[in-house]
Scaffold this motif. Structure first.
Motif, short mmCIF file in Angstrom:
data_model
loop_
_atom_site.label_atom_id
_atom_site.label_comp_id
_atom_site.label_asym_id
_atom_site.label_seq_id
_atom_site.Cartn_x
_atom_site.Cartn_y
_atom_site.Cartn_z
N ASN A 1 -3.02 10.32 -2.65
CA ASN A 1 -2.30 10.91 -1.52
C ASN A 1 -3.24 11.32 -0.41
N ILE B 1 -1.38 0.65 1.99
CA ILE B 1 -0.62 1.88 2.20
C ILE B 1 0.83 1.63 1.80
N GLU B 2 1.29 2.42 0.85
CA GLU B 2 2.68 2.34 0.43
C GLU B 2 3.33 3.68 0.71
N SER B 3 4.54 3.66 1.24
CA SER B 3 5.26 4.89 1.56
C SER B 3 6.37 5.10 0.54
N ASP C 1 2.42 9.00 1.82
CA ASP C 1 1.75 7.72 1.72
C ASP C 1 0.89 7.71 0.46
#
Length: 101
Positions: free
Chosen positions: A7, A64-66, A72
């Motif tokens: 994070n 980057i994954e949300s 993120d």
């Protein structure tokens, strides 16, 4: 340790330094090198403030994954072919920025 980064916690006053929290809850400081879009996915290029075993010219690349909570998560890119393409994309962006100056 870097592959455990999950994070983004905060940006410090110096916007080039990011403080991230790893899986063990430890804070790690990174230099933010770049954030680029590649094939409809976003990638962040980071270098630890304390290099440890890394060389000065090395960096880490994370996808980057949300998530729904709005957080993120930085997932390490481990595919060597994709890493090479992402590095080439970074070099293209650097060349384009130099051309604008």
């Amino acid at each position: 340790m870097a592959e455990d980064i999950k994070n983004q916690e905060e940006m410090t006053e110096d916007e080039e330094i990011m403080v991230l929290v790893d899986d063990n809850g430890e804070e790690v400081e990174f230099h933010h090198i770049a954030t680029l879009d590649y094939k409809d996915d976003w990638y962040i290029y980071l270098q630890p403030v304390e290099l440890g075993e890394m060389d000065e010219d090395e960096m880490l690349i994370f996808k980057i994954e949300s998530y729904e909570e709005g957080n993120d998560v930085f997932m390490p890119v481990e595919d060597e072919e994709l890493l090479q393409k992402l590095y080439e994309e970074y070099l293209k962006e650097c060349d384009a920025q130099e051309g604008e100056e």
